[in-house]
Scaffold this active site. Structure first.
Site, PDB file in Angstrom:
ATOM      1  N   LYS A  39     -97.738  46.078 -17.041  1.00 32.79           N
ATOM      2  CA  LYS A  39     -97.240  45.467 -18.273  1.00 32.79           C
ATOM      3  C   LYS A  39     -96.832  44.005 -18.051  1.00 32.79           C
ATOM      4  CE  LYS A  39     -95.398  49.826 -20.167  1.00 32.79           C
ATOM      5  NZ  LYS A  39     -94.184  50.440 -20.790  1.00 32.79           N
TER       6      LYS A  39
ATOM      7  N   TYR B 136     -99.924  53.385 -28.701  1.00 32.53           N
ATOM      8  CA  TYR B 136     -98.543  53.859 -28.874  1.00 32.53           C
ATOM      9  C   TYR B 136     -98.345  54.487 -30.256  1.00 32.53           C
ATOM     10  CZ  TYR B 136     -96.975  51.581 -24.526  1.00 32.53           C
ATOM     11  OH  TYR B 136     -96.777  51.231 -23.210  1.00 32.53           O
TER      12      TYR B 136
ATOM     13  N   PHE C 179     -87.829  50.604 -32.553  1.00 35.80           N
ATOM     14  CA  PHE C 179     -88.171  49.614 -31.523  1.00 35.80           C
ATOM     15  C   PHE C 179     -89.673  49.358 -31.419  1.00 35.80           C
ATOM     16  CE2 PHE C 179     -89.555  52.945 -28.672  1.00 35.80           C
ATOM     17  CZ  PHE C 179     -88.688  54.012 -28.901  1.00 35.80           C
TER      18      PHE C 179
ATOM     19  N   ASN D 249     -90.462  48.026 -18.289  1.00 31.46           N
ATOM     20  CA  ASN D 249     -90.436  49.006 -17.203  1.00 31.46           C
ATOM     21  C   ASN D 249     -91.710  48.982 -16.343  1.00 31.46           C
ATOM     22  OD1 ASN D 249     -92.152  50.176 -19.002  1.00 31.46           O
ATOM     23  ND2 ASN D 249     -90.923  52.002 -19.377  1.00 31.46           N
TER      24      ASN D 249
ATOM     25  N   HIS E 213     -97.327  51.315 -17.522  1.00 30.46           N
ATOM     26  CA  HIS E 213     -97.622  52.531 -18.289  1.00 30.46           C
ATOM     27  C   HIS E 213     -98.506  53.414 -17.428  1.00 30.46           C
ATOM     28  CE1 HIS E 213     -99.263  55.209 -21.329  1.00 30.46           C
ATOM     29  NE2 HIS E 213    -100.431  54.989 -20.751  1.00 30.46           N
TER      30      HIS E 213
ATOM     31  N   GLU F 175    -107.196  57.798 -22.863  1.00 33.15           N
ATOM     32  CA  GLU F 175    -106.765  56.435 -22.565  1.00 33.15           C
ATOM     33  C   GLU F 175    -107.817  55.680 -21.752  1.00 33.15           C
ATOM     34  OE1 GLU F 175    -101.920  56.872 -22.840  1.00 33.15           O
ATOM     35  OE2 GLU F 175    -102.826  56.770 -20.847  1.00 33.15           O
TER      36      GLU F 175
HETATM   37  P1  ADP Z   1     -93.283  56.368 -20.558  1.00 25.15           P
HETATM   38  O1  ADP Z   1     -93.843  54.965 -20.536  1.00 25.15           O
HETATM   39  O2  ADP Z   1     -92.325  56.622 -19.428  1.00 25.15           O
HETATM   40  O3  ADP Z   1     -94.345  57.432 -20.687  1.00 25.15           O
HETATM   41  P2  ADP Z   1     -92.634  56.806 -23.411  1.00 25.15           P
HETATM   42  O4  ADP Z   1     -94.001  57.389 -23.599  1.00 25.15           O
HETATM   43  O5  ADP Z   1     -91.462  57.580 -23.909  1.00 25.15           O
HETATM   44  O6  ADP Z   1     -92.353  56.465 -21.866  1.00 25.15           O
HETATM   45  O7  ADP Z   1     -92.546  55.375 -24.118  1.00 25.15           O
HETATM   46  C1  ADP Z   1     -93.617  54.482 -24.046  1.00 25.15           C
HETATM   47  C2  ADP Z   1     -93.080  53.071 -23.876  1.00 25.15           C
HETATM   48  O8  ADP Z   1     -92.366  52.672 -25.036  1.00 25.15           O
HETATM   49  C3  ADP Z   1     -92.079  52.918 -22.729  1.00 25.15           C
HETATM   50  O9  ADP Z   1     -92.694  52.784 -21.481  1.00 25.15           O
HETATM   51  C4  ADP Z   1     -91.340  51.665 -23.142  1.00 25.15           C
HETATM   52  O10 ADP Z   1     -92.035  50.476 -22.810  1.00 25.15           O
HETATM   53  C5  ADP Z   1     -91.274  51.830 -24.651  1.00 25.15           C
HETATM   54  N1  ADP Z   1     -90.007  52.492 -25.035  1.00 25.15           N
HETATM   55  C6  ADP Z   1     -89.737  53.814 -24.984  1.00 25.15           C
HETATM   56  N2  ADP Z   1     -88.489  54.089 -25.405  1.00 25.15           N
HETATM   57  C7  ADP Z   1     -87.946  52.888 -25.747  1.00 25.15           C
HETATM   58  C8  ADP Z   1     -86.674  52.465 -26.271  1.00 25.15           C
HETATM   59  N3  ADP Z   1     -85.710  53.350 -26.556  1.00 25.15           N
HETATM   60  N4  ADP Z   1     -86.488  51.147 -26.485  1.00 25.15           N
HETATM   61  C9  ADP Z   1     -87.478  50.254 -26.229  1.00 25.15           C
HETATM   62  N5  ADP Z   1     -88.703  50.573 -25.745  1.00 25.15           N
HETATM   63  C10 ADP Z   1     -88.937  51.870 -25.498  1.00 25.15           C
END
Ligand code: ADP
Length: 139
Positions: free
Chosen positions: A10, A50, A58, A113, A116, A127
């Protein structure tokens, strides 16, 4: 089981110049890089990628974050690749992810973070097809 998984390095990973460090975590764990592409993500593709988060407050901030700069999109292949990559990444929230995980070592919070990664076989197949043609994936 030998699996393929899709990883996106990312914008925060790219801005911190951590692409090679993160890829090395995956290859050191025995996974192989079988596809790789640098892309500027478009909003339409992010809405598809997404779609399960579209109703979250968000969501607009995810889209703007993911468009901050070009990202690196990878396919990794190996034994239990999906779980291995998710384990190396750590939980979504980098601020509570354990040290030693990629997110715990390099990420900032729930949003920024680092990477992905696909979370199931079914999702990985979808994907990979979203980002690569079959002749761009080399094993
Ligand atoms: P992961 O990436 O660990 O699979 P998720 O599928 O729950 O997590 O979420 C996808 C992405 O959306 C996250 O990696 C993050 O970048 C963003 N995201 C998820 N939850 C939040 C939140 N509460 N606030 C801001 N961004 C979020």
């Amino acid at each position: 089981m030998i699996e393929r998984t899709l990883v996106i390095l990312k914008p925060d990973c790219m801005q911190k110049n951590l692409a090679s460090t993160v890829i090395e975590r995956f290859t050191q764990a025995g996974l192989s890089l079988v596809a790789c592409k640098m892309m500027r993500l478009q909003e339409s593709l992010l809405r598809e990628h997404y779609d399960f988060l579209i109703d979250k407050p968000f969501f607009p901030s995810i889209v703007s974050y993911m468009m901050e700069c070009p990202v690196l999109v990878l396919v990794l292949r190996g034994e239990n690749a999906i779980a291995v990559v998710r384990g190396l990444l750590g939980p979504t929230d980098s601020s509570t992810a354990p040290k030693g995980t990629i997110r715990g070592d390099f990420g900032q919070d729930k949003s920024r973070n680092i990477a992905h990664a696909s979370d199931s076989q079914e999702v990985a197949v979808k994907e990979i097809a979203r980002f690569f043609t079959t002749n761009e994936v080399f094993a």
